[in-house]
Every structure is written in structure tokens, then in C-alpha cells.
Write an enzyme that holds these catalytic residues in place. Structure first.
Site, PDB file in Angstrom:
ATOM      1  N   SER C  49      31.853  36.629  44.270  1.00  0.00           N
ATOM      2  CA  SER C  49      30.589  36.147  43.709  1.00  0.00           C
ATOM      3  C   SER C  49      30.566  34.624  43.701  1.00  0.00           C
ATOM      4  CB  SER C  49      30.407  36.663  42.281  1.00  0.00           C
ATOM      5  OG  SER C  49      30.242  38.061  42.290  1.00  0.00           O
ATOM      6  N   ASN C  72      41.075  43.209  34.934  1.00  0.00           N
ATOM      7  CA  ASN C  72      40.988  41.824  35.384  1.00  0.00           C
ATOM      8  C   ASN C  72      39.999  41.001  34.584  1.00  0.00           C
ATOM      9  OD1 ASN C  72      38.565  40.516  37.073  1.00  0.00           O
ATOM     10  ND2 ASN C  72      38.441  42.750  37.298  1.00  0.00           N
ATOM     11  N   ALA C  73      40.288  39.717  34.509  1.00  0.00           N
ATOM     12  CA  ALA C  73      39.315  38.724  34.032  1.00  0.00           C
ATOM     13  C   ALA C  73      39.570  37.464  34.845  1.00  0.00           C
ATOM     14  CB  ALA C  73      39.493  38.447  32.545  1.00  0.00           C
ATOM     15  N   CYS C 127      29.211  41.270  35.719  1.00  0.00           N
ATOM     16  CA  CYS C 127      30.590  40.938  35.374  1.00  0.00           C
ATOM     17  C   CYS C 127      30.719  40.895  33.848  1.00  0.00           C
ATOM     18  CB  CYS C 127      30.979  39.599  35.986  1.00  0.00           C
ATOM     19  SG  CYS C 127      32.610  39.056  35.479  1.00  0.00           S
TER      20      CYS C 127
HETATM   21  C1  LIG Z   1      40.142  41.253  40.797  1.00  0.00           C
HETATM   22  C2  LIG Z   1      38.721  41.701  40.765  1.00  0.00           C
HETATM   23  C3  LIG Z   1      37.713  40.757  40.946  1.00  0.00           C
HETATM   24  C4  LIG Z   1      36.386  41.122  40.913  1.00  0.00           C
HETATM   25  N1  LIG Z   1      35.414  40.200  41.115  1.00  0.00           N
HETATM   26  C5  LIG Z   1      34.121  40.554  41.155  1.00  0.00           C
HETATM   27  C6  LIG Z   1      33.096  39.615  41.442  1.00  0.00           C
HETATM   28  O1  LIG Z   1      33.355  38.452  41.690  1.00  0.00           O
HETATM   29  N2  LIG Z   1      31.820  40.055  41.449  1.00  0.00           N
HETATM   30  C7  LIG Z   1      31.479  41.339  41.216  1.00  0.00           C
HETATM   31  O2  LIG Z   1      30.291  41.675  41.262  1.00  0.00           O
HETATM   32  N3  LIG Z   1      32.425  42.265  40.958  1.00  0.00           N
HETATM   33  C8  LIG Z   1      33.731  41.900  40.918  1.00  0.00           C
HETATM   34  N4  LIG Z   1      34.702  42.845  40.655  1.00  0.00           N
HETATM   35  C9  LIG Z   1      34.299  44.233  40.436  1.00  0.00           C
HETATM   36  C10 LIG Z   1      34.429  45.053  41.732  1.00  0.00           C
HETATM   37  O3  LIG Z   1      33.580  44.570  42.733  1.00  0.00           O
HETATM   38  C11 LIG Z   1      34.088  46.528  41.474  1.00  0.00           C
HETATM   39  O4  LIG Z   1      32.776  46.636  40.963  1.00  0.00           O
HETATM   40  C12 LIG Z   1      35.027  47.174  40.475  1.00  0.00           C
HETATM   41  O5  LIG Z   1      36.334  46.711  40.671  1.00  0.00           O
HETATM   42  C13 LIG Z   1      35.024  48.683  40.550  1.00  0.00           C
HETATM   43  O6  LIG Z   1      35.389  49.154  41.809  1.00  0.00           O
HETATM   44  P1  LIG Z   1      36.905  49.590  42.169  1.00  0.00           P
HETATM   45  O7  LIG Z   1      37.338  50.564  41.150  1.00  0.00           O
HETATM   46  O8  LIG Z   1      36.812  50.152  43.550  1.00  0.00           O
HETATM   47  O9  LIG Z   1      37.711  48.329  42.121  1.00  0.00           O
HETATM   48  C14 LIG Z   1      36.042  42.472  40.678  1.00  0.00           C
HETATM   49  C15 LIG Z   1      37.044  43.417  40.497  1.00  0.00           C
HETATM   50  C16 LIG Z   1      38.372  43.049  40.533  1.00  0.00           C
HETATM   51  C17 LIG Z   1      39.430  44.100  40.310  1.00  0.00           C
END
Ligand SMILES: Cc1cc2nc3c(=O)[nH]c(=O)nc-3n(C[C@H](O)[C@H](O)[C@H](O)COP(=O)(O)O)c2cc1C
Ligand SMILES: Cc1cc2nc3c(=O)[nH]c(=O)nc-3n(C[C@H](O)[C@H](O)[C@H](O)COP(=O)(O)OP(=O)(O)OC[C@H]3O[C@@H](n4cnc5c(N)ncnc54)[C@H](O)[C@@H]3O)c2cc1C
Ligand SMILES: Cc1cc2nc3c(=O)[nH]c(=O)nc-3n(C[C@H](O)[C@H](O)[C@H](O)COP(=O)(O)OP(=O)(O)OC[C@H]3O[C@@H](n4cnc5c(N)ncnc54)[C@H](O)[C@@H]3O)c2cc1C
Ligand SMILES: Cc1cc2nc3c(=O)[nH]c(=O)nc-3n(C[C@H](O)[C@H](O)[C@H](O)COP(=O)(O)O)c2cc1C
Ligand code: FES
Ligand code: FES
Lengths: 254, 295, 295, 254
Positions: C49, C72-73, C127
Site C-alpha cells: 500500500s 503483523n503491524a 488496515c
Molecule cells: C506482513 C503483511 C503486510 C500487509 N500489508 C498490507 C498492506 O500494505 N495493505 C493491505 O491492504 N493489506 C496488507 N496486508 C493484508 C493482506 O493483504 C491480506 O489481506 C491478509 O494478510 C489476509 O490474507 P492472507 O491470510 O492470505 O495473508 C498485509 C498482511 C501481512 C501479513
């Protein structure tokens, strides 16, 4: 992922055992011990507990919504299966099995496991007797019908009186609760309740030992997880034969 | 691992045998099974949620096991008023009646049946899959306050169980506090669904259900932590607790006691097992641990 | 297992190579790593993002591994406008720019930097751990509508990514639709926390974080299912997807495509692996599967 | 639960190696391969990558916020450790190791593993040389200092010119990136880049191969997971020695 969602199975064949009891043969086998059961999901209707009558069959008596819906299913239709669950019957060397009605379902695989010396089979009338031929193949079957249309005219408990119960190391029982209670009374008189095992039917929601809907008084044991097979001893001073609970948890007399 | 000294435990007006309660809806339908869980080490037990009318619950499947949790939609099956007989043999024991209703009057009615028989009430304002009950009410701060008030006026300790399926759980916690709650229970299940790809339909009879167990633990810790920062009554942590270390973590987040549900699936003796790990004579007083992760 | 026939895939105005996209924030900070994920089988990639100003993100720890997910944060670290240079080499590829801002004007500004360089936008209105951004906006239907509108007027396909941390996700989905969104992405992470009992403090530098991975899959399926019942634009499913069967399950819930993030942790080749399981020549057309668990 | 949360450790002892480099001995050992790193959580400050200089030590150069905060910690203070992570150095029989500054940290355990024949150690000045005694115990150490206060007056690359590089089967390098780039140029000239391995430092947020903050151009490989050790070959046509990225992901020249 290693989820335990219901396993989808297809019905290969439906065998009409009696007018009210059908056996459903499915396209998948489940490793199980005799007396264990599965939760059968009838899509769009409900999920109900059923003993495995073999590794790929359940034998179902029409009783209400879900079982009636099953009677409308045929080859190719799908069911969902969770399990097998529960403890099953204890192993023994010289078993006596006592079956009433659809209670023969979990006892057939026990008889096939070659440890049942004698099996007492009861039903209301001749053409409601379940599995006569299959059982004949693997054990010594004695029959009683309420109306005397085949075998002894009377209850399976009367058949017991003609046997020397002392030669059996264990007695496995499954049938309508009234019939099982009569058996329990009989073995109690003879001081051999500890040698008997009864497979209980109770209303079940989860089958996993979590929800509490199948617990029996006064032990609080779960029929789905600690049972469904309990020793006669444990059942003597219990709700068994007196009442059970409905879906809401209210007591209803037998 | 941090261990606690087991002294007298009073939380939200209820005296418990230890910090671990059986959560609502888990083996809580009969007096016998509640008694069994007490004898297996639970420091208190919460009953199945009881409502104004008997209910059979949803059609099955009602509960499925996932890799790291349970998904359920029981549909609040309960015997209603008749349940009072179940718990007569448990008088003086740490039994909390979980109750639900569709409005303050129904809450008051159900509470009236049990108020002399239980150590406390827990208001189910949080079940995510019961039309007109539970979270249907528990997402509206005004209703939460009025329903809580309807029960807290009995003078019996009144705990309010919150749903995480809201934008801001602290707003709901404050409403309960304003309604006279003696403690908050956080949290009920996460609204969730699984689909059987083989059957091409949701796996629960009710389609929607609630996710419990380990999967939800990080969400539960967050909710307890948030509530501890904004409310002034004790919090009972609930959601995914399976080990003594999970208990300590919930306490550090701000919980004064915890409820355990799904972990019973893996091990019915979970209370005894956790107790053995959690307590020792030279352990810390719980006051030193509760909320210590703040600030 | 159900398998699909791989035909042309167009979702919410974006032409993809297959149904599987790399989720925002996962290996999406540089053009090279996005190119690597495309070469490893992703049918499209969403960038980290990008916001109106460069940000360093939160102090660490930023990401911890749990038994069944990640917490995560990151704090939206991003190079802002400079990111445009990263993706010049990816022109014509299925690259979606994830963007964020604090108000409609900021969204419009960031969109203006990328509008000629990407196949689509994904608005991060979700987020759960960035003050003033993400879910701080994404829980307010009016702001969701106006921010979406500010970007959708560019004419570039505009996807809106939703947070599950709301009382009713369908209300937010409808607001995005009203703002001109071409698709909804459901969902971002669940607001969560873990505490290190040894350190007696929350484990993330930012204390609060977002739970992703298998643990949240049942919540994501539920959200997609709910949105499919109430909105009329395509849905991209996201959250905990790790296998081809998970993809099918999301599609049955109503997703036209999916995004995959955390599963990259276990296996960077996850896209190739899932593709091999998901597709075969005699497979079903996806139209037969999308939403088939409804009704 | 089988979570991978940071493991809390207590500092047993702080050893002042040089004015700017301290070794922290902790009360817990981590099984690792030389070259692997851990993420070190300095509570309330930040989490940063650090090579393991032995199974229970990290050796830290004061660089900014987190490392400075560590210099205020002492016996009994706590850190959180995640890892070890990354690939570590490949195994070899006859190794040459080249260390600059705190880059000696991951090379000490390599030398102790008894496969390093020769180690070139460089620093700005004598009292910034790291691990001279420990290294002397286990390998043949050649020294260079920028100011000539000990050993060769000049860079470690000059030490290389005096060696017959052909006798080593692998060359392992860790140090400031300018120094490593100079080494890479030298081995490229000699046509042996494929025998060399460099341990890279890049800004890292997750250490798990997920966030992307440590990826290098043009391969997109992750220093934290695909590295931190990369072959010289792979680094030749890369950002290595030219630029890196800061916390926001913006490029900054070396
Ligand atoms: C390390 C990390 C960073 C992320 N950064 C963003 C981000 O910058 N923008 C966003 O919309 N979602 C972000 N997400 C959320 C992911 O895009 C996704 O919506 C979420 O992890 C759920 O999918 P998953 O279980 O396949 O990881 C992040 C997730 C993780 C784990
Ligand atoms: C461990 C176990 C194994 C079982 N094995 C078999 C089997 O192999 N074959 C078979 O046909 N049935 C078996 N049953 C019983 C079967 O589960 C019920 O007949 C079925 O749940 C009824 O569902 P329904 O929707 O058709 O009837 P419902 O509409 O639910 O009820 C119809 C009537 O049956 C009564 N009833 C419902 N459930 C039970 C129950 N568990 N026990 C007694 N009465 C009940 C109801 O009170 C009502 O009067 C077993 C039950 C258990 C607990
Ligand atoms: C795999 C790996 C292993 C490492 N091993 C060690 C080790 O054993 N001993 C040791 O002392 N250091 C090591 N480092 C470097 C160490 O991680 C950084 O010095 C540390 O992160 C700086 O943190 P800080 O908060 O003190 O400084 P900051 O305040 O973050 O930065 C201070 C200055 O250092 C620069 N800087 C920050 N991080 C890095 C980096 N990764 N590489 C180069 N410059 C950086 C910044 O740009 C800034 O100029 C390693 C790095 C990596 C990636
Ligand atoms: C089968 C089942 C039934 C439940 N029934 C109730 C209920 O009746 N009332 C209630 O407030 N919560 C109910 N819950 C929620 C639990 O009390 C608890 O909040 C939730 O399961 C999270 O805790 P756990 O992860 O320890 O199970 C139920 C949960 C399960 C799994
Ligand atoms: S059916 Fe739920 S506990 Fe037995
Ligand atoms: S530090 Fe996150 S991918 Fe390497």
C-alpha cells in the site's frame, strides 16, 4: 489444512431390508470398531447419528424428518459423513449379542468380527427382523418375535432364560431402550450386569463431546464420546430406561 | 513460565474455586454434566444459555472441527424454565446462569427463574447466529445497557458477555458497565462460515456460525486488552484458551479470570491439566499479573 | 476435488493471468519482487500500500508467526511517490496498485501518480493498525463512498479492500459500490494481539496488529458469502487461502478471484503449487462455481 | 500451542570487544549454522537482525536507536529472540574467510567449525579489530588496518593479493558493503566469483520472507530468507555495492 469437515460420499445402492429399514451403501469406507457411529449429514435437512453396519454402510430406520428424507435418496445422491465417533464395544472372546430391531446394525460387524458365539435377534414381527441371513452366516442366531411369526413368541429376554449365560465372557446389547432395560433387569438379577454392554441412543447435536446434549444422569457422561457403549453396571442407577432428553434438553419419559 | 499462587478468587461478585470457568454452551445442558466439570477441576461453571421459551436449536450439522478451532451454530437449544430443576443439586456451587432474551423484559423474566439458585448471571448478548437474540442485541449499546439493567437490579452479580463482531467492542463494554454489569466476559465466537466444496453448500445447517478455539485467541486477547483500557469492571477472558500460558497471557491483557470451552474437545480433563501447570505454592499473586502488559 | 478450466480471467475490469493474485503488503515493496512473484505463477500482483508521504512503519517486532497464522503491524511503510519508478518495468503486466490516504483528496493524489502505470487500484480502507488510515476510514460508510469515488473517477478499475472489523461488512461493501468500485476485496486482517508472557508486554511494537493466515479463513469465507448476497460487483476473496480447495471454497462463497498473502510464508512457490492442483483442461468453467453455495 | 513468538532471554554478561562493539551473552542457546541470524527484540525500542556469533551470543556494533539502547542493557535485562533465520554459509573443506569490522561476528563460528584455513581480518584501526584472540585460536589470521596500527597498512583486499587463492575451495565474506564490493571486484577479475559467498546486510522488518523490505534487485530475492548469504556470481549484476533501501523502501546510495 487438516480440517475435519464432513466427508462427502455418494450412495452406490440402497438395500430395502424391511419396509422401515434401508441399508445405504456408500462409495467410501471408514475404518471403525463395531459399535462406533458416524454423524450423517442429509443436505438441507439435518445431521443424525448412525451406527456403521459395515465399513461402507449405514442401516437406517425411518423415524422422523432426516431419516424420512433419506428414504427419498437413491444411487448417486450425496451424504456428508463425520466420524467414526465413540468407543464401540469392548473386545471379548466368547460374546453373546442381543439385538432388537435396528439395534442389529452395530451388532452385525461385531458378529462378523468372529467373536460372537450366539446372537439373540428380536423384532415385532417376522418381516421386520433385520440381517437374518447375514447373521446366520457368521454366528448362531436365535429369534424371537412379539407376534410369534418367527422363532420364539415373545421377547428376546425370554430367549435369554433358555441359555446358560455363564459361558459368555461378555454380553453386547443394542435395541429399543425398553428392551435393553428389560435385558439389564434380567442380568442384574443374575448378578452379571458388569459383563454386559449397552449401546445407547440419545439425542445428539455435535457428536464430539462438546455441546452436552447427549449427557446422561447422574454421571454426566457423554453418550457421543464416553459412549455410546456403556457397561450395565454403570447404567443400573441411571436415567437409562427411565427418561431421555429432547433437542431442547427437556426430559421426556421413555 | 509465570505461575500463580492459588488464593481465594472473587471475580465480579462471584466466589470461584480457581480462575478457570467452563464457558457457556459447553457441556452445560444438564446439572449432571455441570457437576462433572466441577469435579474435573473447573473453578466455576457457566450453564448453557437459557431463554424465555424452550428451543430445539438449528438443524445439523451444528458443530464441525477445524484444524485449529471449532465452528458451531447450535441455535441456542435450551429447556427454558425447566432448567431450574437441573441445577437444584448445585446450590452453593459456583454456577453462573447464562441467559438470553429478545428485550429487557424477557431478560428479567428468565433471571427471575434462577435468581435464588445461582451465584451469578451471564448475559448472552453475543451469540452470532441466533435471529433476534445474542449479537442481534449485543451490537446496540442502548439495548445492551437496558438489558443489563433489567438483570442487574436483581442484585445478583451480572456478567455481560460481549461479541467481537462489532466495530468497537469498548463502546459495548461501556454500555454494559453503565447498565450495572459487575463484570464483562470477552468474547463470544467470531462470525464465520465454512463451505463443503464436495457438497457445494455451507457446512452448517444454519450456514453461518461462530468460530471458537485457538484460531480466535489473538482476537480475544486484543478485545480483553482494549476493554481493560476503557472499562472499570473486571474482565473474564474467553476464546481459544488451551494452556496455562494462554491463561497467563489473558490475565496480562487484563482478565481477572478466564472461561474455557473448545479446549474441552481435545481433553475433557483440561481444567485439571491447566491447574497443575498454572498454580504452585510459591507462585505470584494474581494481582501482580492482571493487566501487567499495559502501560 | 473440484477443478477449473483456465480460460481468460477478467475481474472487476482487470485482465489476470489466472484467478490467483498476490495480496497487498506481501513481497510487494519493490518492482523486482513483484516481477518475481509473477514469474512464480501469480495471475496478478497487488503492490504494497502506497500513501501520500513516505513512511518508515512501526517499530519492531512487526511480524510474528503463530501456529496457524501471522500477526503483523508493519505500519504501512512505503516510499510514496518514488514507488512509481519501481513498476515502470512492469507496464502491461497485471499489477494493481494498493493505495491509501487520509481523505478523498489524498486518495486522488496518490492515484494520480500511478493511474497510467497500473491495471487497477486497490483502496486500502482496511488496515487495522494505522492511525488515521485504513480501517480508521473503512468503518465509515460515507468516507468509504467518497474515497472510492475520488479514485473511480480516474476510469481505472477501482477495487476496494474491506475490513472485517465492523459490525456489518455489507454496509461498507454497499458504500464502496455506491462510490463506483469495480470490485470488492474481502478481507483485510482481523484486529488482534498477542502478549509475550515472558516479557510481560504485547509482542508487536505497535501492540495491536492484524491476524492473517489459516486462522482467519472461516471469517473471510463468511464475509465473502455475506457480500455476495448483498452487493452486485465482483468480489475478490482474501484471507487464509493456502490450497486449491480453499480457492474453490472462496469461489463457491462468491469470489471471482482470490488474493494470497500469508501462505507465501510457508512456500514462496505457493502460486505454482495451487495452480497445478486447481486447473486442468477438462475442469469446470469458473462461472459454474462462483457463488454456487448460495440459494 | 506451538507459536513462534520471540523467546525471552536474559543477558548473562556483556563483553566490551571494542568501544563500539559489545558481545551480549544470553542464558539460552540456539542451534544454528554459521551465517544465520536472529531478530533481536529490544523491548520498547525495536527489533533488529543480528548474526549469532556463537550459540548464545550476539556481537553488536552501535549504529542507531536499537543498538544504542542495547548498549544501556546489562546483566539480567531481557531481550526477545526470534530465529535463527536465513541460509548461512555453505559448507566447504578449505575455506578462506574475509571479515571487515563487525562482519567478523558470523565468521567466528565458521572459523570455530574448523574448516577455515585462513581468515583475513580488517578494521579501521587496531583497537577496533574484532575477535583477534578467539580467531587466532582456531585459524590462521592475517590482519589489515586502514591506519596501519596493526598488520598490513591498507584494506583486506590487499591481503588477498598476497595469497594463492587457488588453494581454497570457497571464500566467505562479511563486512561493510564497500569492502565486500571491493572483494567481489577482486574475485571477479580472477574469475572465481562463483566460489565466493557474501553475507548481506539489508533493512529488515519481518525476517520471515513475507514483507518484502529486504528484497534485492534485480532478482527480487529476499535477504532474510533466500539469504543473507549469496554467491558472488549472483551479486555481480545486482544492486549490491550500489544502493540499498531504507525503512520506507526508498533507495539510498551506498
Ligand atoms: C506482513 C503483511 C503486510 C500487509 N500489508 C498490507 C498492506 O500494505 N495493505 C493491505 O491492504 N493489506 C496488507 N496486508 C493484508 C493482506 O493483504 C491480506 O489481506 C491478509 O494478510 C489476509 O490474507 P492472507 O491470510 O492470505 O495473508 C498485509 C498482511 C501481512 C501479513
Ligand atoms: C449412537 C447412535 C447410533 C444410532 N444408530 C442408528 C442406526 O444404526 N440406525 C438407525 O436407524 N438409527 C440409529 N440411531 C437413531 C437415529 O439417530 C435416530 O433415529 C435419528 O436421529 C432420528 O432422526 P429423524 O430426523 O429422522 O427423526 P426426528 O424427527 O428427530 O425424531 C423422530 C422420532 O424419533 C425420536 N428420536 C430422535 N432421535 C432419537 C434417538 N437418538 N434415540 C431415540 N429416539 C430418537 C424422536 O424423539 C421422535 O420421536 C442411532 C442413534 C445413536 C445416538
Ligand atoms: C542478516 C544481518 C545480520 C546482521 N548482523 C549484525 C551483527 O552481527 N552485528 C551488528 O552489529 N550488526 C549486524 N547487522 C546490522 C544491524 O542489524 C544494524 O546495525 C541494526 O539494525 C541497526 O539498528 P539501529 O536501530 O541501532 O540503527 P538505526 O537507527 O536503524 O540505523 C542507524 C544507521 O545504521 C544504518 N543501518 C540500519 N540497518 C542497517 C543494515 N541492516 N545494514 C546497514 N546499515 C544499516 C541506518 O541506515 C542508519 O544510518 C546485521 C544485519 C543483517 C541484515
Ligand atoms: C458448541 C458451542 C456452544 C456454545 N454455546 C454458547 C451459549 O449457549 N452461550 C454463550 O454465551 N456462548 C456459547 N458458546 C461460546 C463459548 O462460550 C465461548 O465464548 C467460545 O466458544 C470461545 O471460547 P473457546 O475458544 O474457549 O471455546 C458456545 C461455543 C460452542 C463451541
Ligand atoms: S452430542 Fe454434543 S456432547 Fe454429545
Ligand atoms: S525482512 Fe521481510 S521479507 Fe525479508
Amino acid at each position: 489444512m487438516d480440517d475435519n469437515l464432513p466427508v462427502p460420499v455418494s450412495i452406490l445402492r440402497v438395500k430395502k431390508e424391511t419396509s422401515l429399514i434401508h441399508t445405504f451403501v456408500v462409495d467410501r469406507s471408514f475404518a471403525f470398531s463395531p459399535g462406533q457411529f458416524v454423524m450423517v449429514w442429509v443436505p438441507g435437512v439435518d445431521e443424525i447419528p448412525m451406527a456403521l453396519s459395515s465399513e461402507n454402510t449405514i442401516t437406517v430406520q425411518k423415524a422422523g424428518d432426516a431419516t424420512s428424507a433419506m428414504f427419498n435418496l437413491g444411487k448417486g445422491d450425496k451424504l456428508g459423513i463425520r466420524g467414526p465417533f465413540g468407543n464401540g464395544f469392548a473386545k471379548g472372546e466368547k460374546l453373546l449379542a442381543i439385538a432388537g430391531g435396528v439395534g442389529a446394525a452395530p451388532l452385525l460387524p461385531l458378529a462378523r468380527a468372529d467373536c460372537v458365539m450366539t446372537l439373540l435377534l428380536g423384532a415385532r414381527t417376522e418381516n421386520e427382523l433385520l440381517f437374518v441371513d447375514q447373521l446366520d452366516e457368521c454366528t448362531d442366531v436365535l429369534i424371537a418375535t412379539d407376534d410369534g411369526s418367527l422363532g420364539l413368541h415373545g421377547f428376546v429376554t425370554s430367549l435369554m432364560d433358555d441359555l446358560n449365560l455363564g459361558i459368555y465372557d461378555r454380553i453386547a446389547v443394542c435395541g429399543p431402550e425398553m428392551m435393553m432395560r428389560a435385558v439389564l433387569a434380567r442380568v442384574e438379577e443374575k448378578g452379571i450386569a458388569h459383563k454386559t454392554e449397552f449401546s445407547l441412543h440419545r439425542y445428539m447435536k455435535c457428536g464430539l463431546g462438546v455441546c452436552g446434549s447427549c449427557c446422561i444422569d447422574p454421571s454426566g457422561l457423554r453418550v457421543c464420546r464416553d459412549g455410546p457403549v456403556f457397561s450395565g453396571d454403570l447404567l443400573l442407577k441411571s436415567e437409562f430406561g427411565h427418561y431421555m432428553r429432547d433437542a431442547s434438553g427437556r426430559k421426556k419419559p421413555l | 513460565m509465570v505461575q500463580l499462587r492459588l488464593g481465594p478468587v472473587t471475580v465480579g461478585g462471584v466466589v470461584l474455586d480457581n480462575h478457570l470457568l467452563l464457558a457457556a454452551g459447553i457441556l452445560g445442558t444438564t446439572g449432571s454434566s455441570l457437576a462433572r466439570m466441577l469435579s474435573l477441576g473447573a473453578g466455576g461453571v457457566v450453564t448453557k444459555s437459557i431463554g424465555p421459551h424452550p428451543k430445539d436449536g438449528h438443524a445439523g450439522p451444528c458443530l464441525v472441527v477445524l484444524e485449529d478451532g471449532l465452528l458451531n451454530a447450535m441455535g441456542l437449544p435450551n429447556p427454558s424454565k425447566e432448567f431450574a430443576d437441573e441445577i437444584t443439586s448445585l446450590a452453593k456451587k459456583p454456577v453462573i446462569a447464562s441467559i438470553f432474551g429478545g428485550d429487557p423484559a424477557e431478560f428479567a423474566l428468565v433471571a427471575s427463574w434462577f435468581k435464588d439458585r445461582v451465584a451469578g448471571f451471564e448475559l448472552n448478548l453475543s451469540c452470532p447466529h441466533a435471529e433476534g437474540y445474542g449479537a442481534a442485541i449485543g451490537t446496540d449499546p442502548a439495548l445492551v445497557k437496558s438489558c443489563t439493567h433489567a438483570v442487574s437490579v436483581t442484585g445478583v452479580p451480572t456478567w455481560v458477555k460481549l461479541t467481537p463482531n462489532v466495530t468497537d467492542i469498548t463502546e459495548i463494554g461501556k454500555a454494559a458497565e453503565a447498565g450495572g454489569a459487575s463484570a464483562l466476559v470477552a468474547i463470544n465466537t467470531l462470525k464465520a462460515m465454512r463451505i463443503s466444496t464436495g457438497m457445494r453448500r455451507p457446512v452448517l445447517g444454519n450456514r453461518y456460525g461462530g468460530l471458537s478455539g485457538s484460531a480466535m485467541f489473538p482476537v480475544a486477547v486484543r478485545c480483553v486488552y482494549e476493554l481493560y483500557e476503557s472499562c472499570n469492571i473486571p474482565i473474564i477472558g474467553c476464546g481459544g484458551i488451551a494452556t496455562a500460558d494462554n491463561v497467563i497471557e489473558m490475565m496480562m491483557a487484563g482478565a481477572s479470570a478466564v472461561e474455557i470451552g473448545s479446549a474441552v474437545y481435545n481433553e475433557v480433563k483440561v481444567f485439571e491439566i491447566i491447574k497443575a501447570d498454572l498454580y504452585r505454592k510459591e507462585g505470584l499473586p494474581s494481582t501482580e499479573i492482571i493487566g501487567c502488559a499495559h502501560g
